[in-house]
Design a protein around this motif. Structure first.
Motif, mmCIF file in Angstrom:
data_model
loop_
_atom_site.group_PDB
_atom_site.id
_atom_site.type_symbol
_atom_site.label_atom_id
_atom_site.label_comp_id
_atom_site.label_asym_id
_atom_site.label_seq_id
_atom_site.Cartn_x
_atom_site.Cartn_y
_atom_site.Cartn_z
ATOM 1 N N UNK A 76 -4.350 20.237 10.624
ATOM 2 C CA UNK A 76 -4.196 19.772 11.995
ATOM 3 C C UNK A 76 -4.498 18.275 12.057
ATOM 4 N N UNK A 77 -4.017 17.637 13.105
ATOM 5 C CA UNK A 77 -4.228 16.188 13.232
ATOM 6 C C UNK A 77 -5.715 15.852 13.264
ATOM 7 N N UNK A 78 -6.493 16.645 13.980
ATOM 8 C CA UNK A 78 -7.931 16.384 14.062
ATOM 9 C C UNK A 78 -8.604 16.563 12.706
ATOM 10 N N UNK A 79 -8.231 17.631 11.977
ATOM 11 C CA UNK A 79 -8.870 17.905 10.688
ATOM 12 C C UNK A 79 -8.495 16.872 9.642
ATOM 13 N N UNK A 80 -7.345 16.221 9.785
ATOM 14 C CA UNK A 80 -6.951 15.201 8.807
ATOM 15 C C UNK A 80 -7.958 14.065 8.736
ATOM 16 N N UNK A 81 -8.657 13.811 9.836
ATOM 17 C CA UNK A 81 -9.579 12.675 9.879
ATOM 18 C C UNK A 81 -10.733 12.818 8.903
ATOM 19 N N UNK A 82 -11.110 14.061 8.575
ATOM 20 C CA UNK A 82 -12.264 14.266 7.699
ATOM 21 C C UNK A 82 -11.881 14.468 6.239
ATOM 22 N N UNK A 83 -10.588 14.528 5.939
ATOM 23 C CA UNK A 83 -10.151 14.745 4.564
ATOM 24 C C UNK A 83 -9.949 13.412 3.849
ATOM 25 N N UNK A 84 -10.506 13.292 2.660
ATOM 26 C CA UNK A 84 -10.282 12.122 1.820
ATOM 27 C C UNK A 84 -9.223 12.489 0.779
ATOM 28 N N UNK A 85 -8.113 11.766 0.734
ATOM 29 C CA UNK A 85 -7.046 12.101 -0.228
ATOM 30 C C UNK A 85 -7.436 11.694 -1.648
ATOM 31 N N UNK A 86 -8.321 12.476 -2.239
ATOM 32 C CA UNK A 86 -8.955 12.080 -3.504
ATOM 33 C C UNK A 86 -7.984 12.064 -4.681
ATOM 34 N N UNK A 87 -6.838 12.736 -4.568
ATOM 35 C CA UNK A 87 -5.877 12.688 -5.672
ATOM 36 C C UNK A 87 -4.605 11.938 -5.265
ATOM 37 N N UNK A 88 -4.754 11.005 -4.315
ATOM 38 C CA UNK A 88 -3.595 10.251 -3.846
ATOM 39 C C UNK A 88 -2.983 9.451 -4.995
ATOM 40 N N UNK A 89 -1.686 9.563 -5.123
ATOM 41 C CA UNK A 89 -0.936 8.784 -6.103
ATOM 42 C C UNK A 89 0.154 8.002 -5.412
ATOM 43 N N UNK A 90 1.104 7.561 -6.183
ATOM 44 C CA UNK A 90 2.202 6.763 -5.632
ATOM 45 C C UNK A 90 2.926 7.502 -4.510
ATOM 46 N N UNK A 91 3.078 8.829 -4.666
ATOM 47 C CA UNK A 91 3.854 9.603 -3.702
ATOM 48 C C UNK A 91 3.151 9.721 -2.353
ATOM 49 N N UNK A 92 1.850 9.425 -2.302
ATOM 50 C CA UNK A 92 1.102 9.507 -1.054
ATOM 51 C C UNK A 92 1.166 8.214 -0.248
ATOM 52 N N UNK A 93 1.752 7.173 -0.810
ATOM 53 C CA UNK A 93 1.790 5.878 -0.153
ATOM 54 C C UNK A 93 2.818 5.856 0.974
ATOM 55 N N UNK A 94 2.568 5.000 1.954
ATOM 56 C CA UNK A 94 3.530 4.842 3.046
ATOM 57 C C UNK A 94 4.816 4.219 2.534
ATOM 58 N N UNK A 95 4.704 3.279 1.595
ATOM 59 C CA UNK A 95 5.865 2.582 1.045
ATOM 60 C C UNK A 95 6.114 3.061 -0.375
ATOM 61 N N UNK A 96 7.163 3.858 -0.562
ATOM 62 C CA UNK A 96 7.469 4.388 -1.892
ATOM 63 C C UNK A 96 8.273 3.400 -2.726
ATOM 64 N N UNK A 97 8.634 2.269 -2.160
ATOM 65 C CA UNK A 97 9.433 1.290 -2.909
ATOM 66 C C UNK A 97 8.581 0.381 -3.776
ATOM 67 N N UNK A 98 7.256 0.420 -3.601
ATOM 68 C CA UNK A 98 6.370 -0.430 -4.396
ATOM 69 C C UNK A 98 5.310 0.443 -5.060
ATOM 70 N N UNK A 99 5.565 0.875 -6.310
ATOM 71 C CA UNK A 99 4.641 1.819 -6.955
ATOM 72 C C UNK A 99 3.479 1.157 -7.684
ATOM 73 N N UNK A 100 3.367 -0.195 -7.646
ATOM 74 C CA UNK A 100 2.384 -0.871 -8.495
ATOM 75 C C UNK A 100 1.143 -1.277 -7.705
ATOM 76 N N UNK A 101 -0.007 -1.163 -8.377
ATOM 77 C CA UNK A 101 -1.263 -1.518 -7.760
ATOM 78 C C UNK A 101 -1.699 -0.477 -6.738
ATOM 79 N N UNK A 102 -2.862 -0.690 -6.138
ATOM 80 C CA UNK A 102 -3.318 0.271 -5.123
ATOM 81 C C UNK A 102 -2.397 0.250 -3.909
ATOM 82 N N UNK A 103 -2.188 1.405 -3.336
ATOM 83 C CA UNK A 103 -1.321 1.499 -2.165
ATOM 84 C C UNK A 103 -1.915 0.695 -1.019
ATOM 85 N N UNK A 104 -1.100 -0.155 -0.417
ATOM 86 C CA UNK A 104 -1.569 -0.952 0.714
ATOM 87 C C UNK A 104 -1.897 -0.063 1.903
ATOM 88 N N UNK A 105 -1.146 1.026 2.031
ATOM 89 C CA UNK A 105 -1.367 1.963 3.141
ATOM 90 C C UNK A 105 -0.839 3.321 2.741
#
Length: 347
Positions: A206-235
């Protein structure tokens, strides 16, 4: 005699009543996986798979779960999804479980060592929620014997005491209508009643529950911008995609097709079909002198009869043995003839 709902999509070689262990793959799913595998082998796939297919599977599950695709994260297993939720809890938080529930729902919490795990019988779950309970983690349908939780009662009790809810819909999604938005989190393995290849699983938040989750396995596919896979995701993505695991493309190319088929048939139709077959099986078992677990579940447990699984296998009937129970699970590709063959084998 009642026929299956699967049409020409399925061709089981035996009487298959074991969807609680693994669902049958539709022909269209096999074709999609095979096509991708051959394209990757030939170097013509443009990579290892299609993100469009992953999002097609996301949309397909969202239809089954009754939520927006923006609330669905994809992954490879229930245990990884549950681990994400377990990581979000503060030390000392109490998590309420059902005794004998499936380990993938429990172990990610207990391995932390700093949470309070409390276990109660299924029938006592709603009454056991108390003011100190942080999370109620439970399966909609028990893997060992097919019992269905009192979903409304648990939700009401959790809301009354300020507890969040984590529902494992692995043994129900696909035959039992699901309202995932009624729970803070749901997790569902795709390889059972959703008939997906193993390696596709789904998390709703749910939208409310998302606030407490840390995306601990976030990779390139979790980024807002999939066109820039290098370095830490800006967002990270603004949707539940920020909780995605990098997808197993072969699994998700197949999952897109399986979920499309389920959407064409409809969960309500599958529910009516599968529960009618299960009722026929229960009635036959009683006539044979056995005592199946009562209820209206599409999954039928028969206490004390698990030892007869090899005997049924020799007769061409595939079931499971779980916690001493014989377990038969009915789905859209089963028919009344399958029920009667199983009863004949047991007689």
């Amino acid at each position: 005699m009642e026929t299956s709902l699967g049409g020409g999509e399925f061709a089981p070689a035996r009487t298959y009543l074991d969807t609680s262990r693994c669902g049958l793959l539709p022909r269209r799913t096999v074709a999609a996986v095979t096509a991708l595998a051959e394209a990757v082998a030939a170097g013509t796939a443009g990579g290892s798979g299609s993100f469009e297919a992953v999002d097609g599977a996301r949309r397909g599950f969202a239809r089954v779960a009754g939520v927006s695709p923006d609330r669905v994260a994809v992954g490879g297993s229930v245990a990884v999804h549950v681990g994400l939720v377990a990581h979000s809890l503060p030390p000392g938080a109490e998590v309420l479980f059902v005794e004998g529930d499936f380990g993938s729902l429990i172990t990610p919490f207990t391995v932390r060592g700093d949470l309070k795990a409390r276990f109660v019988p299924l029938e006592d779950l709603a009454d056991a929620v108390r003011p100190g309970t942080a999370l109620v983690a439970f399966s909609s349908v028990q893997s060992a014997d097919g019992r269905v939780a009192d979903l409304a009662a648990v939700r009401e009790a959790a809301a009354a005491h300020g507890a969040r809810t984590l529902l494992d819909a692995t043994q129900s999604a696909g035959w039992l209508p699901l309202d995932a938005g009624a729970y803070d989190y749901t997790v569902t393995a795709g390889f059972k009643f959703l008939m997906c290849p193993r390696g596709a699983s789904f998390l709703t938040v749910t939208e409310e529950a998302q606030e407490s989750l840390v995306p601990i396995h976030a990779g390139w596919f979790a980024a807002a911008d999939l066109d820039d896979p290098y370095g830490p995701a800006a967002r990270l993505a603004d949707t539940a995609r920020r909780f995605d695991e990098p997808p197993a493309f072969l699994s998700y190319h197949g999952a897109e097709q399986s979920l499309a088929l389920l959407g064409e048939i409809g969960v309500d139709a599958v529910h009516a079909h599968a529960t009618a077959l299960a009722a026929r099986f229960r009635e036959g078992l009683v006539r044979l002198g056995h005592s199946p677990v009562p209820g209206t579940s599409a999954v039928v447990g028969v206490p004390g009869l698990g030892a007869r699984r090899p005997e049924l296998a020799e007769a061409g009937v595939v079931v499971s043995a779980r916690a001493g129970n014989l377990r038969a699970a009915f789905h859209l590709y089963n028919s009344a003839a399958d029920v009667d063959r199983a009863l004949d084998a047991l007689s």
